[in-house]
Design an enzyme around this catalytic site. Sequence first.
Site, PDB file in Angstrom:
ATOM      1  N   ARG A  66       0.806  -1.223   0.000  1.00 26.46           N
ATOM      2  CA  ARG A  66       0.000   0.000   0.000  1.00 26.46           C
ATOM      3  C   ARG A  66       0.841   1.276   0.000  1.00 26.46           C
ATOM      4  O   ARG A  66       0.483   2.274  -0.603  1.00 26.46           O
ATOM      5  CB  ARG A  66      -0.936  -0.019   1.198  1.00 26.46           C
ATOM      6  CG  ARG A  66      -2.215   0.750   0.958  1.00 26.46           C
ATOM      7  CD  ARG A  66      -3.339   0.282   1.850  1.00 26.46           C
ATOM      8  NE  ARG A  66      -2.900  -0.044   3.173  1.00 26.46           N
ATOM      9  CZ  ARG A  66      -3.371  -1.064   3.897  1.00 26.46           C
ATOM     10  NH1 ARG A  66      -4.309  -1.844   3.414  1.00 26.46           N
ATOM     11  NH2 ARG A  66      -2.910  -1.305   5.097  1.00 26.46           N
ATOM     12  N   TYR A 119      -9.957  26.209  -0.424  1.00 27.75           N
ATOM     13  CA  TYR A 119     -10.448  25.373  -1.524  1.00 27.75           C
ATOM     14  C   TYR A 119     -11.865  24.885  -1.188  1.00 27.75           C
ATOM     15  O   TYR A 119     -12.090  24.277  -0.141  1.00 27.75           O
ATOM     16  CB  TYR A 119      -9.474  24.207  -1.691  1.00 27.75           C
ATOM     17  CG  TYR A 119      -9.841  23.201  -2.745  1.00 27.75           C
ATOM     18  CD1 TYR A 119      -9.912  23.559  -4.088  1.00 27.75           C
ATOM     19  CD2 TYR A 119     -10.091  21.879  -2.401  1.00 27.75           C
ATOM     20  CE1 TYR A 119     -10.230  22.626  -5.053  1.00 27.75           C
ATOM     21  CE2 TYR A 119     -10.409  20.934  -3.370  1.00 27.75           C
ATOM     22  CZ  TYR A 119     -10.486  21.315  -4.691  1.00 27.75           C
ATOM     23  OH  TYR A 119     -10.817  20.393  -5.648  1.00 27.75           O
ATOM     24  N   ASP A 190      -2.368  24.869   2.666  1.00 25.93           N
ATOM     25  CA  ASP A 190      -2.542  24.298   1.330  1.00 25.93           C
ATOM     26  C   ASP A 190      -1.607  25.072   0.399  1.00 25.93           C
ATOM     27  O   ASP A 190      -1.787  26.273   0.170  1.00 25.93           O
ATOM     28  CB  ASP A 190      -4.004  24.433   0.881  1.00 25.93           C
ATOM     29  CG  ASP A 190      -4.255  23.790  -0.489  1.00 25.93           C
ATOM     30  OD1 ASP A 190      -3.347  23.803  -1.340  1.00 25.93           O
ATOM     31  OD2 ASP A 190      -5.375  23.290  -0.704  1.00 25.93           O
ATOM     32  N   LYS A 215      -2.022  19.264  -9.840  1.00 27.70           N
ATOM     33  CA  LYS A 215      -1.892  20.527 -10.553  1.00 27.70           C
ATOM     34  C   LYS A 215      -0.486  20.667 -11.172  1.00 27.70           C
ATOM     35  O   LYS A 215      -0.180  19.960 -12.095  1.00 27.70           O
ATOM     36  CB  LYS A 215      -2.234  21.677  -9.606  1.00 27.70           C
ATOM     37  CG  LYS A 215      -3.591  21.489  -8.886  1.00 27.70           C
ATOM     38  CD  LYS A 215      -4.782  21.669  -9.806  1.00 27.70           C
ATOM     39  CE  LYS A 215      -6.110  21.212  -9.183  1.00 27.70           C
ATOM     40  NZ  LYS A 215      -6.488  21.944  -7.982  1.00 27.70           N
TER      41      LYS A 215
HETATM   42  C1  LIG Z   1      -7.321  21.268  -6.922  1.00 27.55           C
HETATM   43  C2  LIG Z   1      -7.019  21.687  -5.549  1.00 27.55           C
HETATM   44  C3  LIG Z   1      -7.104  20.793  -4.487  1.00 27.55           C
HETATM   45  C4  LIG Z   1      -7.611  19.389  -4.656  1.00 27.55           C
HETATM   46  O1  LIG Z   1      -6.831  18.597  -5.474  1.00 27.55           O
HETATM   47  P1  LIG Z   1      -7.455  17.318  -6.196  1.00 27.55           P
HETATM   48  O2  LIG Z   1      -6.281  16.554  -6.608  1.00 27.55           O
HETATM   49  O3  LIG Z   1      -8.260  17.862  -7.336  1.00 27.55           O
HETATM   50  O4  LIG Z   1      -8.298  16.605  -5.198  1.00 27.55           O
HETATM   51  C5  LIG Z   1      -6.773  21.244  -3.245  1.00 27.55           C
HETATM   52  N1  LIG Z   1      -6.388  22.506  -3.028  1.00 27.55           N
HETATM   53  C6  LIG Z   1      -6.299  23.397  -4.025  1.00 27.55           C
HETATM   54  C7  LIG Z   1      -5.853  24.785  -3.734  1.00 27.55           C
HETATM   55  C8  LIG Z   1      -6.614  23.031  -5.316  1.00 27.55           C
HETATM   56  O5  LIG Z   1      -6.553  23.924  -6.291  1.00 27.55           O
END
Ligand SMILES: *Cc1c(COP(=O)(O)O)cnc(C)c1O
Length: 403
Positions: A66, A119, A190, A215
């Site tokens: 895992r 987010y 974040d 991203k």
């Molecule tokens: C897209 C995003 C997320 C979530 O990511 P995923 O991989 O789509 O779950 C979290 N925080 C921010 C700032 C984002 O732009």
Amino acid sequence: MASSSSKHLETLLQHVGTADFDPDTGSAPVALPSMRTSTVRFRDLSALEDAQRRKGRGERAVTYGRMGMDTHIALEDAFKRLEGGEQAYLASSGLSAITLTFMAFLSAGDHALVSDNVYGPVRLLDQEVLRRMGMEITYFSPNREEIDGLVRPNTKLLYVESPGSLLFEMLDIPALARQAQRHKLVLAVDNTWGSGYIYQPLKLGAQVSVVAGTKYVGGHSDLMLGAVVTNDADIGMRLNKTQYAMGYSISADDAWLALRGVRTLPVRMAQHARHAMQVCTWLQARPEVARIYHPAWPSDAGHALWQRDCTGSNGMLAVALNLAPAQARRFVDALQLFGIGFSWGGYESLVQLVDAGTLKAHRYWDQDNTALVRLHIGLEAPEDIIADLAQALDAAKIEATGV
Ligand SMILES: *Cc1c(COP(=O)(O)O)cnc(C)c1O
């Protein structure tokens, strides 16, 4: 594994997570392959027991598939380099990295302070899951409110996003870190916007950095990935145990794709940032533009913080347009190069027409009666991107006046 001791991130990212030489042949592939496996086997029982002991101490010792093997370890190393952290934990999406963070630091009866620019789906996590489990969240505006008045005896976590979602509101992370320390709160940030490459919250005093690798790290709009990075051993242990107990796991192929993305992060990010600035320069001269949200742009309200804390920028910007709702819809529909969709950080330009209701929750938003459009400026030629925006703005207005 080979690595570099350079102080330059561009160099480190090219040399992190490379394959070891084969002891017999003295050779190795340049790129580490995807090591797919569901479980591992041991030479003998004492090797297995040794791995279990090391795992118990919080070391990265594999006893089952895992957590993954070499490809996962290489990607964890890349996230550690990016964020300046000591431990990195992978999750199957950015949102699952966020849920890992909340699960690791909150228990029933606990309270967390969360920035109002967060987010969007974090609010869903709160409403659908955390409340049901007896955890409480207060949303606040870090640039407008002191946390001293909001902290309760049961507050454990300060969770923020900088720059914030939708409007890219820069927060003063060093100031928040001082307040968090005074109240003994874990400060988690974040850092998807910075993805470690242009912004490092851990170096600014945060204990936890959460990244959606979906991203800019992946960078090609073809994988989902999250990571939680820390440089605090106790916090790392808590994340490690929570990650393992909850079964967070990613595929080796996704780790491999992300590692492939990491190599070109420096060139992609710089190019996105350059194109976004060119678009801002063009937008500023357009009469439809009420306000541009992009921290690298000199008139952005967070520009001074950006200059102080960031080493670069990216392709994300939002623009408040003096367009009626129907015109804004026509503008978005008229765009040819921009895909209409959520997400960002891939090679391509994307547009999102932001819902006015969503913005009400962000106290940074002060452009009522405008339409907010979020743009991800991709790697296309900037002249083409600008031409596309120009024709779409014209189309929005021509139809509105019936010409
Ligand atoms: C897209 C995003 C997320 C979530 O990511 P995923 O991989 O789509 O779950 C979290 N925080 C921010 C700032 C984002 O732009």
